[in-house]
Structure formats: structure tokens, C-alpha cells
Write a protein that holds these residues in place. Structure first.
Motif, PDB file in Angstrom:
ATOM      1  N   HIS A  18       6.758  61.702 -32.691  1.00  0.00           N
ATOM      2  CA  HIS A  18       5.520  61.015 -32.309  1.00  0.00           C
ATOM      3  C   HIS A  18       4.322  61.932 -32.540  1.00  0.00           C
ATOM      4  CE1 HIS A  18       2.966  58.236 -30.095  1.00  0.00           C
ATOM      5  NE2 HIS A  18       2.505  59.266 -29.403  1.00  0.00           N
ATOM      6  N   HIS A  19       4.471  63.197 -32.141  1.00  0.00           N
ATOM      7  CA  HIS A  19       3.399  64.179 -32.349  1.00  0.00           C
ATOM      8  C   HIS A  19       3.121  64.352 -33.843  1.00  0.00           C
ATOM      9  CE1 HIS A  19       0.906  67.720 -31.770  1.00  0.00           C
ATOM     10  NE2 HIS A  19       1.666  68.348 -32.664  1.00  0.00           N
ATOM     11  N   ASP A  20       4.205  64.470 -34.645  1.00  0.00           N
ATOM     12  CA  ASP A  20       4.037  64.630 -36.090  1.00  0.00           C
ATOM     13  C   ASP A  20       3.292  63.445 -36.706  1.00  0.00           C
ATOM     14  OD1 ASP A  20       5.249  67.074 -36.144  1.00  0.00           O
ATOM     15  OD2 ASP A  20       7.131  66.367 -37.022  1.00  0.00           O
ATOM     16  N   GLN A  21       3.580  62.237 -36.236  1.00  0.00           N
ATOM     17  CA  GLN A  21       2.931  61.048 -36.791  1.00  0.00           C
ATOM     18  C   GLN A  21       1.421  61.075 -36.582  1.00  0.00           C
ATOM     19  OE1 GLN A  21       5.086  57.920 -34.858  1.00  0.00           O
ATOM     20  NE2 GLN A  21       6.580  57.741 -36.520  1.00  0.00           N
ATOM     21  N   HIS A  22       0.980  61.767 -35.527  1.00  0.00           N
ATOM     22  CA  HIS A  22      -0.449  61.825 -35.230  1.00  0.00           C
ATOM     23  C   HIS A  22      -1.143  63.051 -35.835  1.00  0.00           C
ATOM     24  CE1 HIS A  22      -0.546  58.355 -32.619  1.00  0.00           C
ATOM     25  NE2 HIS A  22       0.571  58.790 -32.056  1.00  0.00           N
ATOM     26  N   THR A  23      -0.358  64.022 -36.308  1.00  0.00           N
ATOM     27  CA  THR A  23      -0.978  65.258 -36.787  1.00  0.00           C
ATOM     28  C   THR A  23      -0.676  65.580 -38.252  1.00  0.00           C
ATOM     29  OG1 THR A  23       0.911  66.571 -36.015  1.00  0.00           O
ATOM     30  CG2 THR A  23      -0.948  66.293 -34.479  1.00  0.00           C
ATOM     31  N   THR A  24       0.212  64.813 -38.884  1.00  0.00           N
ATOM     32  CA  THR A  24       0.625  65.096 -40.262  1.00  0.00           C
ATOM     33  C   THR A  24       0.266  63.912 -41.153  1.00  0.00           C
ATOM     34  OG1 THR A  24       2.481  66.364 -39.387  1.00  0.00           O
ATOM     35  CG2 THR A  24       2.618  65.737 -41.696  1.00  0.00           C
ATOM     36  N   PRO A  25      -0.278  64.171 -42.332  1.00  0.00           N
ATOM     37  CA  PRO A  25      -0.565  63.068 -43.255  1.00  0.00           C
ATOM     38  C   PRO A  25       0.717  62.293 -43.578  1.00  0.00           C
ATOM     39  CG  PRO A  25      -1.576  65.098 -44.038  1.00  0.00           C
ATOM     40  CD  PRO A  25      -0.700  65.459 -42.885  1.00  0.00           C
ATOM     41  N   GLU A  26       0.588  60.973 -43.706  1.00  0.00           N
ATOM     42  CA  GLU A  26       1.746  60.101 -43.889  1.00  0.00           C
ATOM     43  C   GLU A  26       2.608  60.502 -45.084  1.00  0.00           C
ATOM     44  OE1 GLU A  26       2.823  55.379 -44.331  1.00  0.00           O
ATOM     45  OE2 GLU A  26       0.816  55.979 -43.689  1.00  0.00           O
ATOM     46  N   GLU A  27       1.980  60.940 -46.179  1.00  0.00           N
ATOM     47  CA  GLU A  27       2.758  61.303 -47.369  1.00  0.00           C
ATOM     48  C   GLU A  27       3.588  62.569 -47.171  1.00  0.00           C
ATOM     49  OE1 GLU A  27      -1.342  62.989 -47.688  1.00  0.00           O
ATOM     50  OE2 GLU A  27      -0.602  60.965 -47.384  1.00  0.00           O
ATOM     51  N   GLN A  28       3.306  63.325 -46.116  1.00  0.00           N
ATOM     52  CA  GLN A  28       4.082  64.535 -45.838  1.00  0.00           C
ATOM     53  C   GLN A  28       5.184  64.316 -44.810  1.00  0.00           C
ATOM     54  OE1 GLN A  28       1.360  67.655 -44.767  1.00  0.00           O
ATOM     55  NE2 GLN A  28       0.397  67.703 -46.781  1.00  0.00           N
ATOM     56  N   LEU A  29       5.224  63.146 -44.205  1.00  0.00           N
ATOM     57  CA  LEU A  29       6.249  62.866 -43.202  1.00  0.00           C
ATOM     58  C   LEU A  29       7.587  62.600 -43.890  1.00  0.00           C
ATOM     59  CD1 LEU A  29       4.283  60.528 -40.788  1.00  0.00           C
ATOM     60  CD2 LEU A  29       4.957  62.899 -40.376  1.00  0.00           C
ATOM     61  N   ILE A  30       8.649  63.094 -43.292  1.00  0.00           N
ATOM     62  CA  ILE A  30      10.006  62.882 -43.794  1.00  0.00           C
ATOM     63  C   ILE A  30      10.829  62.284 -42.665  1.00  0.00           C
ATOM     64  CG2 ILE A  30      12.083  64.002 -44.708  1.00  0.00           C
ATOM     65  CD1 ILE A  30      10.254  66.237 -45.744  1.00  0.00           C
ATOM     66  N   GLY A  31      11.513  61.191 -42.960  1.00  0.00           N
ATOM     67  CA  GLY A  31      12.340  60.542 -41.945  1.00  0.00           C
ATOM     68  C   GLY A  31      13.735  61.149 -41.876  1.00  0.00           C
ATOM     69  N   TYR A  32      14.293  61.196 -40.691  1.00  0.00           N
ATOM     70  CA  TYR A  32      15.641  61.708 -40.472  1.00  0.00           C
ATOM     71  C   TYR A  32      16.373  60.754 -39.549  1.00  0.00           C
ATOM     72  CZ  TYR A  32      14.135  66.191 -42.364  1.00  0.00           C
ATOM     73  OH  TYR A  32      13.667  67.179 -43.176  1.00  0.00           O
ATOM     74  N   LYS A  33      17.681  60.717 -39.658  1.00  0.00           N
ATOM     75  CA  LYS A  33      18.500  59.912 -38.753  1.00  0.00           C
ATOM     76  C   LYS A  33      19.604  60.818 -38.219  1.00  0.00           C
ATOM     77  CE  LYS A  33      19.881  55.442 -38.543  1.00  0.00           C
ATOM     78  NZ  LYS A  33      20.166  54.175 -39.149  1.00  0.00           N
ATOM     79  N   TRP A  34      19.792  60.801 -36.914  1.00  0.00           N
ATOM     80  CA  TRP A  34      20.840  61.585 -36.274  1.00  0.00           C
ATOM     81  C   TRP A  34      21.880  60.625 -35.733  1.00  0.00           C
ATOM     82  CZ3 TRP A  34      18.203  65.714 -32.684  1.00  0.00           C
ATOM     83  CH2 TRP A  34      17.401  66.545 -33.455  1.00  0.00           C
ATOM     84  N   THR A  35      23.124  61.024 -35.799  1.00  0.00           N
ATOM     85  CA  THR A  35      24.195  60.209 -35.250  1.00  0.00           C
ATOM     86  C   THR A  35      25.047  61.085 -34.340  1.00  0.00           C
ATOM     87  OG1 THR A  35      24.246  58.877 -37.253  1.00  0.00           O
ATOM     88  CG2 THR A  35      26.164  58.763 -35.838  1.00  0.00           C
ATOM     89  N   PHE A  36      25.303  60.591 -33.145  1.00  0.00           N
ATOM     90  CA  PHE A  36      26.177  61.273 -32.202  1.00  0.00           C
ATOM     91  C   PHE A  36      27.365  60.362 -31.937  1.00  0.00           C
ATOM     92  CE2 PHE A  36      22.061  63.145 -31.249  1.00  0.00           C
ATOM     93  CZ  PHE A  36      22.368  64.485 -31.131  1.00  0.00           C
ATOM     94  N   ALA A  37      28.539  60.944 -31.862  1.00  0.00           N
ATOM     95  CA  ALA A  37      29.737  60.174 -31.552  1.00  0.00           C
ATOM     96  C   ALA A  37      30.542  60.926 -30.498  1.00  0.00           C
ATOM     97  CB  ALA A  37      30.574  59.955 -32.799  1.00  0.00           C
ATOM     98  N   PHE A  38      31.060  60.190 -29.551  1.00  0.00           N
ATOM     99  CA  PHE A  38      31.885  60.769 -28.498  1.00  0.00           C
ATOM    100  C   PHE A  38      33.194  59.996 -28.453  1.00  0.00           C
ATOM    101  CE2 PHE A  38      27.518  61.507 -27.241  1.00  0.00           C
ATOM    102  CZ  PHE A  38      27.532  62.849 -26.930  1.00  0.00           C
ATOM    103  N   GLY A  39      34.276  60.693 -28.283  1.00  0.00           N
ATOM    104  CA  GLY A  39      35.555  60.016 -28.174  1.00  0.00           C
ATOM    105  C   GLY A  39      36.696  61.021 -28.226  1.00  0.00           C
ATOM    106  N   ALA A  40      37.856  60.535 -27.877  1.00  0.00           N
ATOM    107  CA  ALA A  40      39.042  61.382 -27.859  1.00  0.00           C
ATOM    108  C   ALA A  40      39.733  61.306 -29.218  1.00  0.00           C
ATOM    109  CB  ALA A  40      39.984  60.938 -26.750  1.00  0.00           C
ATOM    110  N   THR A  41      39.180  61.994 -30.195  1.00  0.00           N
ATOM    111  CA  THR A  41      39.750  62.022 -31.533  1.00  0.00           C
ATOM    112  C   THR A  41      40.292  63.422 -31.777  1.00  0.00           C
ATOM    113  OG1 THR A  41      38.129  60.422 -32.298  1.00  0.00           O
ATOM    114  CG2 THR A  41      39.245  61.711 -33.976  1.00  0.00           C
ATOM    115  N   PRO A  42      41.543  63.536 -32.202  1.00  0.00           N
ATOM    116  CA  PRO A  42      42.070  64.868 -32.494  1.00  0.00           C
ATOM    117  C   PRO A  42      41.265  65.520 -33.624  1.00  0.00           C
ATOM    118  CG  PRO A  42      43.811  63.205 -32.566  1.00  0.00           C
ATOM    119  CD  PRO A  42      42.510  62.488 -32.408  1.00  0.00           C
ATOM    120  N   PHE A  43      40.902  66.759 -33.440  1.00  0.00           N
ATOM    121  CA  PHE A  43      40.063  67.451 -34.414  1.00  0.00           C
ATOM    122  C   PHE A  43      40.634  67.391 -35.823  1.00  0.00           C
ATOM    123  CE2 PHE A  43      38.368  71.125 -36.679  1.00  0.00           C
ATOM    124  CZ  PHE A  43      37.017  70.906 -36.510  1.00  0.00           C
TER     125      PHE A  43
END
Length: 72
Positions: A18-43
Motif C-alpha cells: 500500500h505504501h509503495d503504491q502511494h510513493t512509487t511510479p506505477e511503471e516501477q511497481l512489480i506485482g508478487y503473489k505469495w502462497t502458504f500451505a499448511f498440512g500433514a504432508t511427509p517432506f
């Protein structure tokens, strides 16, 4: 505790984005997606690990010649 830590990290990432969206020019913004998974899966099911390359030529007891017992 792990879930709470992940939620806090996600909230911090949202605030920073949110801070970056207000302080960085739009053409310099890079989107990222994070995924978290929880479960009893053997490594090994998600990350199989084979022998270390240094052990590729190593003999196992099954492949070694029969050895005489050492004297006591």
C-alpha cells in the motif's frame, strides 16, 4: 503459532505494498503473489532428496565384499 506468524507477515506485506503504491511510479511497481500451505504432508513427498553427489560411487554394506571380523 505458524499460522499467526504467516498472517502477520501477510499483513505487513499488504501495508508495504500500500505504501509503495502511494510513493512509487506505477511503471516501477512489480506485482508478487505469495502462497502458504499448511498440512500433514511427509517432506519426501514434496521434496524428494536423493544421495549426495559425493556418495554416488560409495559402496554400501550390501555391495561390499565380505569382511573378516577384526581381532579383539
Amino acid at each position: 503459532m505458524v499460522r499467526r506468524e504467516a498472517e502477520e507477515l501477510a499483513e505487513r506485506a499488504r501495508l508495504l505494498a500500500h505504501h509503495d503504491q502511494h510513493t512509487t511510479p506505477e511503471e516501477q511497481l512489480i506485482g508478487y503473489k505469495w502462497t502458504f500451505a499448511f498440512g500433514a504432508t511427509p517432506f519426501p513427498a514434496i521434496m524428494p532428496i536423493g544421495p549426495h553427489p559425493r556418495d554416488a560411487g560409495a559402496r554400501t554394506d550390501a555391495g561390499a565384499k565380505a569382511r573378516r571380523p577384526l581381532p579383539a
